[in-house]
Design a protein around this motif. Structure first.
Motif, PDB file in Angstrom:
ATOM      1  N   PRO A  47      55.311 -72.062  -4.431  1.00 58.83           N
ATOM      2  CA  PRO A  47      54.806 -73.395  -4.766  1.00 58.83           C
ATOM      3  C   PRO A  47      53.918 -73.995  -3.671  1.00 58.83           C
ATOM      4  N   ALA A  48      54.214 -73.692  -2.416  1.00 58.06           N
ATOM      5  CA  ALA A  48      53.404 -74.224  -1.323  1.00 58.06           C
ATOM      6  C   ALA A  48      51.980 -73.666  -1.368  1.00 58.06           C
ATOM      7  N   VAL A  49      51.864 -72.366  -1.591  1.00 60.36           N
ATOM      8  CA  VAL A  49      50.536 -71.742  -1.656  1.00 60.36           C
ATOM      9  C   VAL A  49      49.781 -72.241  -2.879  1.00 60.36           C
ATOM     10  N   ARG A  50      50.477 -72.363  -4.007  1.00 58.55           N
ATOM     11  CA  ARG A  50      49.818 -72.871  -5.212  1.00 58.55           C
ATOM     12  C   ARG A  50      49.324 -74.297  -5.012  1.00 58.55           C
ATOM     13  N   GLY A  51      50.091 -75.121  -4.287  1.00 59.76           N
ATOM     14  CA  GLY A  51      49.657 -76.486  -3.994  1.00 59.76           C
ATOM     15  C   GLY A  51      48.423 -76.510  -3.112  1.00 59.76           C
ATOM     16  N   MET A  52      48.374 -75.605  -2.126  1.00 56.41           N
ATOM     17  CA  MET A  52      47.204 -75.535  -1.265  1.00 56.41           C
ATOM     18  C   MET A  52      45.974 -75.099  -2.051  1.00 56.41           C
ATOM     19  N   VAL A  53      46.157 -74.126  -2.933  1.00 54.80           N
ATOM     20  CA  VAL A  53      45.042 -73.653  -3.755  1.00 54.80           C
ATOM     21  C   VAL A  53      44.578 -74.767  -4.694  1.00 54.80           C
ATOM     22  N   PHE A  54      45.508 -75.526  -5.248  1.00 55.60           N
ATOM     23  CA  PHE A  54      45.150 -76.618  -6.151  1.00 55.60           C
ATOM     24  C   PHE A  54      44.320 -77.670  -5.430  1.00 55.60           C
ATOM     25  N   LYS A  55      44.614 -77.885  -4.168  1.00 54.46           N
ATOM     26  CA  LYS A  55      43.897 -78.893  -3.387  1.00 54.46           C
ATOM     27  C   LYS A  55      42.431 -78.523  -3.181  1.00 54.46           C
ATOM     28  N   VAL A  56      42.151 -77.231  -3.053  1.00 53.32           N
ATOM     29  CA  VAL A  56      40.772 -76.782  -2.829  1.00 53.32           C
ATOM     30  C   VAL A  56      40.289 -75.900  -3.985  1.00 53.32           C
ATOM     31  N   LYS A  57      40.762 -76.189  -5.182  1.00 59.09           N
ATOM     32  CA  LYS A  57      40.461 -75.334  -6.335  1.00 59.09           C
ATOM     33  C   LYS A  57      38.970 -75.256  -6.655  1.00 59.09           C
ATOM     34  N   HIS A  58      38.191 -76.246  -6.220  1.00 56.53           N
ATOM     35  CA  HIS A  58      36.761 -76.223  -6.480  1.00 56.53           C
ATOM     36  C   HIS A  58      36.010 -75.321  -5.494  1.00 56.53           C
ATOM     37  N   LEU A  59      36.694 -74.844  -4.460  1.00 57.67           N
ATOM     38  CA  LEU A  59      36.065 -73.978  -3.457  1.00 57.67           C
ATOM     39  C   LEU A  59      36.536 -72.526  -3.531  1.00 57.67           C
ATOM     40  N   VAL A  60      37.647 -72.284  -4.215  1.00 60.75           N
ATOM     41  CA  VAL A  60      38.230 -70.943  -4.239  1.00 60.75           C
ATOM     42  C   VAL A  60      38.412 -70.459  -5.667  1.00 60.75           C
ATOM     43  N   SER A  61      38.556 -69.141  -5.797  1.00 61.50           N
ATOM     44  CA  SER A  61      38.932 -68.567  -7.082  1.00 61.50           C
ATOM     45  C   SER A  61      40.321 -67.955  -6.904  1.00 61.50           C
ATOM     46  N   LEU A  62      41.108 -68.006  -7.962  1.00 63.11           N
ATOM     47  CA  LEU A  62      42.492 -67.558  -7.912  1.00 63.11           C
ATOM     48  C   LEU A  62      42.719 -66.490  -8.967  1.00 63.11           C
ATOM     49  N   GLU A  63      43.416 -65.432  -8.567  1.00 61.48           N
ATOM     50  CA  GLU A  63      43.737 -64.341  -9.480  1.00 61.48           C
ATOM     51  C   GLU A  63      45.165 -63.894  -9.198  1.00 61.48           C
ATOM     52  N   THR A  64      45.960 -63.730 -10.238  1.00 63.13           N
ATOM     53  CA  THR A  64      47.327 -63.244 -10.082  1.00 63.13           C
ATOM     54  C   THR A  64      47.314 -61.724 -10.199  1.00 63.13           C
ATOM     55  N   VAL A  65      47.928 -61.058  -9.219  1.00 64.53           N
ATOM     56  CA  VAL A  65      47.988 -59.597  -9.219  1.00 64.53           C
ATOM     57  C   VAL A  65      49.445 -59.158  -9.197  1.00 64.53           C
ATOM     58  N   SER A  66      49.680 -57.936  -9.637  1.00 63.09           N
ATOM     59  CA  SER A  66      51.055 -57.455  -9.752  1.00 63.09           C
ATOM     60  C   SER A  66      51.613 -56.904  -8.447  1.00 63.09           C
ATOM     61  N   GLN A  67      50.746 -56.543  -7.512  1.00 59.82           N
ATOM     62  CA  GLN A  67      51.240 -55.971  -6.260  1.00 59.82           C
ATOM     63  C   GLN A  67      51.830 -57.050  -5.358  1.00 59.82           C
ATOM     64  N   GLU A  68      52.603 -56.614  -4.381  1.00 60.65           N
ATOM     65  CA  GLU A  68      53.248 -57.538  -3.450  1.00 60.65           C
ATOM     66  C   GLU A  68      52.313 -57.881  -2.307  1.00 60.65           C
ATOM     67  N   ALA A  69      52.431 -59.102  -1.821  1.00 58.54           N
ATOM     68  CA  ALA A  69      51.643 -59.531  -0.665  1.00 58.54           C
ATOM     69  C   ALA A  69      52.227 -58.914   0.593  1.00 58.54           C
ATOM     70  N   PRO A  70      51.381 -58.485   1.516  1.00 58.99           N
ATOM     71  CA  PRO A  70      51.905 -57.910   2.760  1.00 58.99           C
ATOM     72  C   PRO A  70      52.579 -58.984   3.606  1.00 58.99           C
ATOM     73  N   ALA A  71      53.597 -58.578   4.336  1.00 58.71           N
ATOM     74  CA  ALA A  71      54.287 -59.520   5.210  1.00 58.71           C
ATOM     75  C   ALA A  71      53.367 -59.872   6.373  1.00 58.71           C
ATOM     76  N   PRO A  72      53.327 -61.138   6.755  1.00 57.33           N
ATOM     77  CA  PRO A  72      52.453 -61.501   7.879  1.00 57.33           C
ATOM     78  C   PRO A  72      52.943 -60.870   9.172  1.00 57.33           C
ATOM     79  N   LYS A  73      51.993 -60.408   9.992  1.00 57.88           N
ATOM     80  CA  LYS A  73      52.352 -59.790  11.259  1.00 57.88           C
ATOM     81  C   LYS A  73      52.565 -60.872  12.300  1.00 57.88           C
ATOM     82  N   ARG A  74      53.603 -60.703  13.081  1.00 62.90           N
ATOM     83  CA  ARG A  74      53.867 -61.640  14.162  1.00 62.90           C
ATOM     84  C   ARG A  74      53.161 -61.135  15.400  1.00 62.90           C
TER      85      ARG A  74
END
Length: 89
Positions: A40-67
């Motif tokens: 929900p947090a990422v979707r809210g961020m995307v909604f805030k700038v929806k006029h600047l970005v394109s969004l696509e739902t994919v079936s694969q998993e997102a990689p874990a962020p590297k520390r």
């Protein structure tokens, strides 16, 4: 499930709030793409700038962020490695 977010329009002239949101999504340049977890947090961020970005739902998993270590720690570790290499030689 993951979201593929792509910066499709320039963010010049955008408010500081939108710039911070784009940076928070990990987008830096025009045309950048990121694969992010579908939360929900990422979707809210995307909604805030929806006029600047394109969004696509994919079936694969997102990689874990590297520390990453802080720059000071990395520099210290490199210096210690150099000292150890000199001591062996």
């Amino acid at each position: 499930m993951a979201l593929k977010v792509k910066l499709t329009k320039s963010y010049s002239g955008s408010s500081e709030d939108m710039l911070a949101t784009i940076k928070g999504l990990g987008l830096k340049k025009f045309g950048d793409e990121r694969l992010l977890k579908d939360t929900p947090a990422v979707r809210g961020m995307v909604f805030k700038v929806k006029h600047l970005v394109s969004l696509e739902t994919v079936s694969q998993e997102a990689p874990a962020p590297k520390r990453r270590k802080p720059r000071k720690i990395v520099a210290r570790d490199r210096a210690l490695e150099r000292l150890a290499a000199k001591a062996k030689a």
